[in-house]
Design an enzyme around this catalytic site. Structure first.
Site, PDB file in Angstrom:
ATOM      1  N   TYR A  60       0.671  -1.466   0.270  1.00  0.00           N
ATOM      2  CA  TYR A  60       0.006   0.406   0.106  1.00  0.00           C
ATOM      3  C   TYR A  60       1.144   1.679  -0.246  1.00  0.00           C
ATOM      4  O   TYR A  60       1.620   0.837   0.608  1.00  0.00           O
ATOM      5  CB  TYR A  60      -0.754  -0.242   1.017  1.00  0.00           C
ATOM      6  CG  TYR A  60      -2.208  -1.244   0.901  1.00  0.00           C
ATOM      7  CD1 TYR A  60      -2.133  -1.752  -0.272  1.00  0.00           C
ATOM      8  CD2 TYR A  60      -3.322  -1.095   2.584  1.00  0.00           C
ATOM      9  CE1 TYR A  60      -3.382  -2.167  -0.403  1.00  0.00           C
ATOM     10  CE2 TYR A  60      -3.990  -2.050   2.145  1.00  0.00           C
ATOM     11  CZ  TYR A  60      -4.305  -2.112   1.181  1.00  0.00           C
ATOM     12  OH  TYR A  60      -5.644  -3.167   1.021  1.00  0.00           O
ATOM     13  N   SER A 159      -7.832 -12.867   1.399  1.00  0.00           N
ATOM     14  CA  SER A 159      -7.979 -11.685   0.765  1.00  0.00           C
ATOM     15  C   SER A 159      -8.374 -12.237  -0.697  1.00  0.00           C
ATOM     16  O   SER A 159      -7.545 -13.043  -1.137  1.00  0.00           O
ATOM     17  CB  SER A 159      -7.879 -11.008   1.342  1.00  0.00           C
ATOM     18  OG  SER A 159      -7.540  -9.547  -0.005  1.00  0.00           O
ATOM     19  N   ASP A 160      -9.343 -11.844  -1.507  1.00  0.00           N
ATOM     20  CA  ASP A 160      -9.653 -12.240  -3.091  1.00  0.00           C
ATOM     21  C   ASP A 160      -9.018 -13.288  -3.407  1.00  0.00           C
ATOM     22  O   ASP A 160      -9.106 -13.303  -4.458  1.00  0.00           O
ATOM     23  CB  ASP A 160      -8.641 -10.497  -3.860  1.00  0.00           C
ATOM     24  CG  ASP A 160      -8.837  -9.935  -2.861  1.00  0.00           C
ATOM     25  OD1 ASP A 160     -10.489  -9.378  -2.106  1.00  0.00           O
ATOM     26  OD2 ASP A 160      -8.364  -8.588  -3.709  1.00  0.00           O
ATOM     27  N   GLN A 185     -11.356 -11.497   3.191  1.00  0.00           N
ATOM     28  CA  GLN A 185     -11.470  -9.947   3.476  1.00  0.00           C
ATOM     29  C   GLN A 185     -11.561 -10.096   1.641  1.00  0.00           C
ATOM     30  O   GLN A 185     -11.293 -10.833   0.808  1.00  0.00           O
ATOM     31  CB  GLN A 185     -10.223  -9.609   3.560  1.00  0.00           C
ATOM     32  CG  GLN A 185     -10.246  -7.604   3.255  1.00  0.00           C
ATOM     33  CD  GLN A 185      -8.777  -7.198   4.176  1.00  0.00           C
ATOM     34  OE1 GLN A 185      -8.797  -6.288   3.121  1.00  0.00           O
ATOM     35  NE2 GLN A 185      -8.214  -7.357   4.859  1.00  0.00           N
ATOM     36  N   LYS A 302      -9.822  12.298   5.071  1.00  0.00           N
ATOM     37  CA  LYS A 302     -10.096  13.726   6.433  1.00  0.00           C
ATOM     38  C   LYS A 302     -10.397  12.672   7.869  1.00  0.00           C
ATOM     39  O   LYS A 302     -10.720  11.700   8.088  1.00  0.00           O
ATOM     40  CB  LYS A 302     -10.373  14.360   5.879  1.00  0.00           C
ATOM     41  CG  LYS A 302      -9.743  14.942   4.853  1.00  0.00           C
ATOM     42  CD  LYS A 302     -10.698  16.128   3.842  1.00  0.00           C
ATOM     43  CE  LYS A 302     -10.427  16.756   2.653  1.00  0.00           C
ATOM     44  NZ  LYS A 302     -11.077  15.487   2.166  1.00  0.00           N
TER      45      LYS A 302
HETATM   46  N1  LIG Z   1      -7.997  -6.436   0.247  1.00  0.00           N
HETATM   47  C1  LIG Z   1      -8.304  -6.051  -1.025  1.00  0.00           C
HETATM   48  O1  LIG Z   1      -7.770  -6.346  -2.174  1.00  0.00           O
HETATM   49  C2  LIG Z   1      -8.473  -4.163  -0.571  1.00  0.00           C
HETATM   50  C3  LIG Z   1      -8.194  -3.345  -1.571  1.00  0.00           C
HETATM   51  C4  LIG Z   1      -8.762  -2.002  -1.526  1.00  0.00           C
HETATM   52  C5  LIG Z   1      -9.072  -1.841  -0.210  1.00  0.00           C
HETATM   53  N2  LIG Z   1      -9.018  -3.096   0.975  1.00  0.00           N
HETATM   54  C6  LIG Z   1      -8.770  -2.472   2.568  1.00  0.00           C
HETATM   55  O2  LIG Z   1     -10.047  -1.838   2.781  1.00  0.00           O
HETATM   56  C7  LIG Z   1      -9.653   0.051   3.249  1.00  0.00           C
HETATM   57  C8  LIG Z   1     -11.170   0.259   2.370  1.00  0.00           C
HETATM   58  O3  LIG Z   1     -10.987   0.694   1.688  1.00  0.00           O
HETATM   59  P1  LIG Z   1     -11.217   1.651   0.814  1.00  0.00           P
HETATM   60  O4  LIG Z   1     -10.351   3.184   1.730  1.00  0.00           O
HETATM   61  O5  LIG Z   1     -11.763   2.117  -0.919  1.00  0.00           O
HETATM   62  O6  LIG Z   1     -12.623   2.362   1.598  1.00  0.00           O
HETATM   63  P2  LIG Z   1     -14.123   2.855   1.404  1.00  0.00           P
HETATM   64  O7  LIG Z   1     -14.747   3.262   2.491  1.00  0.00           O
HETATM   65  O8  LIG Z   1     -15.062   2.580   0.047  1.00  0.00           O
HETATM   66  O9  LIG Z   1     -13.451   4.466   1.056  1.00  0.00           O
HETATM   67  C9  LIG Z   1     -12.882   5.605   1.188  1.00  0.00           C
HETATM   68  C10 LIG Z   1     -12.943   6.822   0.812  1.00  0.00           C
HETATM   69  O10 LIG Z   1     -13.715   7.358   0.806  1.00  0.00           O
HETATM   70  C11 LIG Z   1     -13.850   8.983   0.680  1.00  0.00           C
HETATM   71  N3  LIG Z   1     -14.736   9.563   2.065  1.00  0.00           N
HETATM   72  C12 LIG Z   1     -14.390   8.302   2.801  1.00  0.00           C
HETATM   73  N4  LIG Z   1     -15.684   8.797   4.471  1.00  0.00           N
HETATM   74  C13 LIG Z   1     -16.662  10.371   3.723  1.00  0.00           C
HETATM   75  C14 LIG Z   1     -16.789  11.044   3.948  1.00  0.00           C
HETATM   76  N5  LIG Z   1     -17.198  10.963   5.209  1.00  0.00           N
HETATM   77  N6  LIG Z   1     -17.415  11.734   3.213  1.00  0.00           N
HETATM   78  C15 LIG Z   1     -16.945  12.139   1.726  1.00  0.00           C
HETATM   79  N7  LIG Z   1     -16.078  11.628   1.699  1.00  0.00           N
HETATM   80  C16 LIG Z   1     -15.238  10.275   2.172  1.00  0.00           C
HETATM   81  C17 LIG Z   1     -12.454   8.917   0.899  1.00  0.00           C
HETATM   82  O11 LIG Z   1     -11.868   9.061  -0.394  1.00  0.00           O
HETATM   83  P3  LIG Z   1     -11.672  10.730  -1.435  1.00  0.00           P
HETATM   84  O12 LIG Z   1     -11.437  11.662   0.292  1.00  0.00           O
HETATM   85  O13 LIG Z   1     -10.686  10.488  -1.591  1.00  0.00           O
HETATM   86  O14 LIG Z   1     -13.210  10.984  -2.046  1.00  0.00           O
HETATM   87  C18 LIG Z   1     -11.604   7.653   1.288  1.00  0.00           C
HETATM   88  O15 LIG Z   1     -10.509   7.154   1.588  1.00  0.00           O
HETATM   89  C19 LIG Z   1      -8.899  -0.136   2.557  1.00  0.00           C
HETATM   90  O16 LIG Z   1      -7.486   1.502   3.107  1.00  0.00           O
HETATM   91  C20 LIG Z   1      -7.534  -1.485   2.977  1.00  0.00           C
HETATM   92  O17 LIG Z   1      -6.377  -1.317   4.060  1.00  0.00           O
HETATM   93  C21 LIG Z   1      -7.774  -3.672   0.939  1.00  0.00           C
END
Ligand SMILES: NC(=O)c1ccc[n+]([C@@H]2O[C@H](COP(=O)([O-])OP(=O)(O)OC[C@H]3O[C@@H](n4cnc5c(N)ncnc54)[C@H](OP(=O)(O)O)[C@@H]3O)[C@@H](O)[C@H]2O)c1
Length: 375
Positions: A60, A159-160, A185, A302
């Site tokens: 990451y 995961s995946d 996951q 944020k």
């Molecule tokens: N196993 C895998 O293959 C895999 C793949 C992906 C992720 N992951 C894991 O899952 C975690 C979460 O994934 P994700 O970051 O994609 O999750 P998510 O919760 O779907 O998206 C988070 C993003 O949404 C936006 N956001 C979140 N809350 C908000 C709010 N209240 N208001 C406005 N924008 C908001 C922000 O991006 P912006 O500010 O840029 O819009 C934030 O970075 C990752 O950190 C990682 O640990 C695993």
């Protein structure tokens, strides 16, 4: 708002928070992450409300995620209170086929790198990040078990992977006395519900807790995209989806901005308004009610975004609101083979029309209530 309740991860005894913190946004190497001070405030916000479950991966933000997480844990003095998850599979040295993959050499080499970056002697939950389509499950589970016995990891996750692969890995673990898989996951949200076809039953039947990644569909469900305020195809706001949809990432995984998805967001906006909660909270609350779910893995760039998400389990959506979100996000009809066989009509042909009572509902497939829509 507090996260002072914990759930068991799968059939293990490990206590984890029902909302976990993803750290894929720690660092801006990929063009949409948080700077160090913001990442630190996100980390502090999470642990200050009692959160204990943090997630990273070897690559990451090219390693920055693990490095900062290690620094934050050390500075806060909270390492032992946290359940630290990280992953191996992706290649850290392009050109060297053993610097990535699921094989023993890759696992043990990546694990050592992660331990150093995280400044810890042990990983609480070590995941195979993604199936490499080559390495036998025997090799993975044996090596994971060796790492548990060596004290380098505490629990095992996948995961995946396809569900058949996870089922094989778990069965091997049970029959051979390897450390079993505690967590699976998968991507799971109102936008991506394929996990319901196989993984919900896998989780319940084989004792793996589901950990849902991208539960806000990478920001689409967060509330910054409000169909009532712009046309259905508008690409507006600033955030990750603008970057990833323009960056040549393969749809549908990364390009979330299609018409079908905006129809789901429109219903989410109405439900959230009626329930008096934020759109992110409504989307996460809907998800937490799903079969097999252990922890929802949220991300943030944020601290205030995380604060919003952390309030998602402080209320319960009504049955009517859940049903409307289920309907709006239902998969296209008909379900693909073999799932279209597992309907009530088909079951009646199998039981001879006699009602058979099961102790708990099993093999609950998502209801299909609307025709397929093209993106
Ligand atoms: N196993 C895998 O293959 C895999 C793949 C992906 C992720 N992951 C894991 O899952 C975690 C979460 O994934 P994700 O970051 O994609 O999750 P998510 O919760 O779907 O998206 C988070 C993003 O949404 C936006 N956001 C979140 N809350 C908000 C709010 N209240 N208001 C406005 N924008 C908001 C922000 O991006 P912006 O500010 O840029 O819009 C934030 O970075 C990752 O950190 C990682 O640990 C695993």
């Amino acid at each position: 708002m507090s996260l002072n309740r914990y759930v068991l991860l799968g059939r293990s005894g490990l206590r984890v928070s029902p909302i976990s913190l993803g750290t894929m946004t720690f660092g801006n190497e990929w063009g949409w992450g948080a700077a160090r001070d913001s990442a630190r405030r996100i980390f502090d916000t999470y642990i200050d409300v009692g959160g204990n479950f943090v997630d990273s991966a070897n690559l990451y933000t090219n390693g920055t995620s693990e490095t900062w997480l290690g620094e934050f844990m050390k500075e806060s003095g909270r390492r032992d209170k946290l359940v630290v998850a990280t992953k191996y599979t992706y290649n850290a040295d392009p050109g060297d086929p053993n610097a990535g993959g699921n094989q023993r050499k890759s696992l043990l080499r990546t694990l050592e790198t992660s331990l150093k970056r995280l400044q810890t002697d042990y990983i609480d939950l070590y995941y195979l990040h993604s199936w490499d389509r080559m390495t036998p499950a025997e090799e993975v589970m044996r090596t994971m078990d060796d790492a548990v016995r060596a004290g380098k990891i505490r629990y095992v996750g996948l995961s995946d992977t396809p569900a058949w692969y996870a089922a094989r890995a778990q069965t091997l673990a049970q029959w051979r006395g390897f450390e079993p898989v505690a967590a699976m996951q998968v991507e799971y949200s109102l936008i991506e519900r394929n996990a319901e076809l196989e993984f919900a039953d896998l989780a319940v039947e084989l004792g793996m807790g589901l950990v849902a990644w991208s539960p806000l569909a990478m920001g689409l469900l967060s509330g910054k995209y409000k169909p009532s305020e712009a046309g259905p195809n508008a690409k507006f706001g600033e955030g990750r989806l603008q970057v990833t949809s323009a960056g040549g990432n393969p749809p549908p995984g990364f390009d979330k901005l299609g018409a079908r998805n905006f129809a789901i967001v429109a219903e989410l906006e109405k439900v959230a308004r009626e329930a008096g909660v934020s759109m992110a909270q409504a989307a996460l609350n809907w998800l937490y009610g799903k079969r097999g779910m252990a922890s929802i893995l949220v991300g943030a760039t944020k601290p205030e975004q995380l604060t919003d998400s952390l309030g998602a389990l402080d209320f319960s959506l009504s049955d009517e609101h859940r049903a409307r979100l289920d309907a709006a996000s239902a998969p296209p009809s008909p379900l693909p083979f073999p799932y279209y066989f597992y309907t009530d009509v088909q079951q009646a042909r199998i039981t001879g029309g006699v009602e058979v009572e099961a102790h708990a509902p099993r093999y609950a497939l998502p209801a299909v209530v609307r025709p397929a829509q093209a993106d």
